[in-house]
Design a protein around this motif. Structure first.
Motif, PDB file in Angstrom:
ATOM      1  N   ASP A 179       0.850  -1.200   0.000  1.00 61.61           N
ATOM      2  CA  ASP A 179       0.000   0.000   0.000  1.00 61.61           C
ATOM      3  C   ASP A 179       0.885   1.249   0.000  1.00 61.61           C
ATOM      4  O   ASP A 179       1.793   1.366   0.833  1.00 61.61           O
ATOM      5  CB  ASP A 179      -0.872  -0.028   1.249  1.00 61.61           C
ATOM      6  CG  ASP A 179      -1.922   1.071   1.286  1.00 61.61           C
ATOM      7  OD1 ASP A 179      -1.622   2.213   0.872  1.00 61.61           O
ATOM      8  OD2 ASP A 179      -3.041   0.796   1.766  1.00 61.61           O
ATOM      9  N   PRO A 180       0.657   2.185  -0.911  1.00 58.81           N
ATOM     10  CA  PRO A 180       1.523   3.372  -0.988  1.00 58.81           C
ATOM     11  C   PRO A 180       1.495   4.245   0.254  1.00 58.81           C
ATOM     12  O   PRO A 180       2.377   5.095   0.436  1.00 58.81           O
ATOM     13  CB  PRO A 180       0.985   4.128  -2.209  1.00 58.81           C
ATOM     14  CG  PRO A 180      -0.389   3.589  -2.447  1.00 58.81           C
ATOM     15  CD  PRO A 180      -0.350   2.167  -1.978  1.00 58.81           C
ATOM     16  N   ARG A 181       0.526   4.033   1.134  1.00 60.19           N
ATOM     17  CA  ARG A 181       0.486   4.795   2.384  1.00 60.19           C
ATOM     18  C   ARG A 181       1.472   4.256   3.414  1.00 60.19           C
ATOM     19  O   ARG A 181       1.723   4.909   4.431  1.00 60.19           O
ATOM     20  CB  ARG A 181      -0.925   4.781   2.963  1.00 60.19           C
ATOM     21  CG  ARG A 181      -1.963   5.521   2.119  1.00 60.19           C
ATOM     22  CD  ARG A 181      -3.358   5.263   2.623  1.00 60.19           C
ATOM     23  NE  ARG A 181      -3.732   3.851   2.457  1.00 60.19           N
ATOM     24  CZ  ARG A 181      -4.924   3.352   2.770  1.00 60.19           C
ATOM     25  NH1 ARG A 181      -5.849   4.157   3.288  1.00 60.19           N
ATOM     26  NH2 ARG A 181      -5.189   2.076   2.588  1.00 60.19           N
ATOM     27  N   ILE A 182       2.020   3.082   3.176  1.00 61.36           N
ATOM     28  CA  ILE A 182       2.974   2.477   4.105  1.00 61.36           C
ATOM     29  C   ILE A 182       4.390   2.860   3.688  1.00 61.36           C
ATOM     30  O   ILE A 182       4.771   2.718   2.524  1.00 61.36           O
ATOM     31  CB  ILE A 182       2.811   0.943   4.127  1.00 61.36           C
ATOM     32  CG1 ILE A 182       1.413   0.578   4.649  1.00 61.36           C
ATOM     33  CG2 ILE A 182       3.895   0.287   4.982  1.00 61.36           C
ATOM     34  CD1 ILE A 182       1.118  -0.912   4.642  1.00 61.36           C
ATOM     35  N   GLU A 183       5.162   3.365   4.647  1.00 63.94           N
ATOM     36  CA  GLU A 183       6.532   3.795   4.367  1.00 63.94           C
ATOM     37  C   GLU A 183       7.471   2.590   4.360  1.00 63.94           C
ATOM     38  O   GLU A 183       7.202   1.552   4.983  1.00 63.94           O
ATOM     39  CB  GLU A 183       7.001   4.787   5.435  1.00 63.94           C
ATOM     40  CG  GLU A 183       6.083   5.973   5.660  1.00 63.94           C
ATOM     41  CD  GLU A 183       6.229   7.041   4.585  1.00 63.94           C
ATOM     42  OE1 GLU A 183       6.958   6.811   3.602  1.00 63.94           O
ATOM     43  OE2 GLU A 183       5.604   8.115   4.735  1.00 63.94           O
TER      44      GLU A 183
END
Length: 354
Positions: A179-183
């Motif tokens: 998920d692109p929200r996860i760094e």
């Protein structure tokens, strides 16, 4: 400054005390350090024994530290290393992970880091399995930021020698599926990168499909070799131009919490001054801020011996250091004496068992 700075307590060996953690957060927060990630290798309840509950004293310490961070406007986080969970993410493992996530929610975690480093990567579909775990945890945590450390978090071939050759396309698969929200954490071209460049970070950004969250292994000194030195010299090889290429910049500190604040301050100055930054002048200014004018100047005069000679090669310099720092009423002075006494030595056994 242009980039979020923080401390990642992620080293091997003797962990900081709760008082040292709170003092470090309180000192660095006014200078722009905005997050603190608790992930000491010495906490077995976050690593090999992660499925067990934290003892009450550690749980209380975490809650107090989270509260103090909140008072100071600093994000508090925890790094969880669910040891090789990707080998069997069955119902029992899910229940154990859910319990641990609930506990972390209860102590006030805002940043949840799922750490897959220090684990062997000889598993088919490694990236897919790790993404499944990260997504499962992200859906169940109350933390408002989730981060992942890959098993292969650098280009450094040392990881392939120690933890099996990396699967083809592992980093790219992780970046595409997560998920692109996860760094995603990254240490640079090496585990302990001598320098970082915008060109390297641009390439890694393409691979990860997001800007890397830098896990900077300086001034950490937790290896058998590195614990021979105290890293107090100002940051080098981190130009201010990195700021636009990073999600954030996390500093893995030295075993000596007070002395860590000296290079930590120079990183702030490096980003602020850009091309005008001078690392030795910044070291002296930071030492004075941390220790006062007189002791800061004295520390500055000892940088070469502390950082470059090595504990076992000090010779007559050891007594000179003892004469200069014994009995000095300052925590940094006590850290120097403790280092001379061998209190911070790291053995290969410590690294293998924590």
């Amino acid at each position: 400054m242009g980039v979020e700075l923080g401390i990642i307590e992620g080293f091997y060996g003797r962990p900081w005390s709760w008082d040292e953690r709170e003092a470090t957060v309180a000192f660095l927060a006014p200078h722009g350090y905005r997050f603190y990630l608790y992930a000491p290798k010495a906490d077995p309840y976050l690593r090999r024994r992660w499925q067990e509950d934290h003892p009450r004293d550690i749980a209380d310490g975490l809650a107090r530290l989270a509260g103090r961070c909140a008072e100071l406007g600093v994000r508090f986080g925890v790094g969880l290393s669910p040891y090789e969970l990707f080998r069997g993410f069955d119902q029992a493992a899910r229940e154990a992970l859910a319990r641990k996530l609930g506990f972390l929610d209860s102590v006030g975690v805002r940043d949840l880091a799922i750490l897959f480093d220090d684990m062997h990567g000889d598993v088919p579909g490694l990236a897919e399995r790790q993404v499944e775990i990260a997504h499962w945890a992200a859906a169940r945590t109350m933390a408002d930021r989730v981060l992942v450390c890959p098993t292969y978090y650098t280009d450094d071939p040392v990881l392939d020698r120690v933890f099996d050759p990396r699967p083809d396309g592992y980093v790219e698969q992780l970046g595409a599926l997560l998920d692109p929200r996860i760094e995603i954490f990254w240490t640079g071209e090496e585990v302990c990168s001598r320098e970082l460049s915008p060109g390297h970070l641009r390439r890694v950004t393409e691979q990860l499909r997001r800007k890397p969250f830098l896990w900077d292994n300086y001034p950490v000194n937790d290896g058998q070799r590195m614990s021979q030195y105290v890293h107090v010299r100002g940051f080098t090889g981190r130009p201010a131009s990195l700021a636009g290429h990073l999600a954030a910049h996390g500093v893995n500190p030295a075993l000596q919490s007070t002395l860590t604040c000296i290079p930590a301050l120079t990183l702030v100055e490096s980003y602020a001054r850009g091309d005008e930054y001078e690392y030795l002048a910044a070291t002296l200014r930071a030492a004075r801020q941390v220790m006062g004018d007189e002791l800061g100047r004295r520390l500055y005069e000892d940088v070469l011996v502390l950082q470059d000679v090595g504990l076992d090669r000090l010779g007559e310099k050891e007594q000179l250091l003892r004469d200069r720092w014994t009995g000095v009423d300052h925590p940094a002075a006590r850290e120097i004496i403790a280092w001379l006494d061998g209190a911070y030595r790291i053995t290969e056994e410590i690294v293998q068992t924590q």
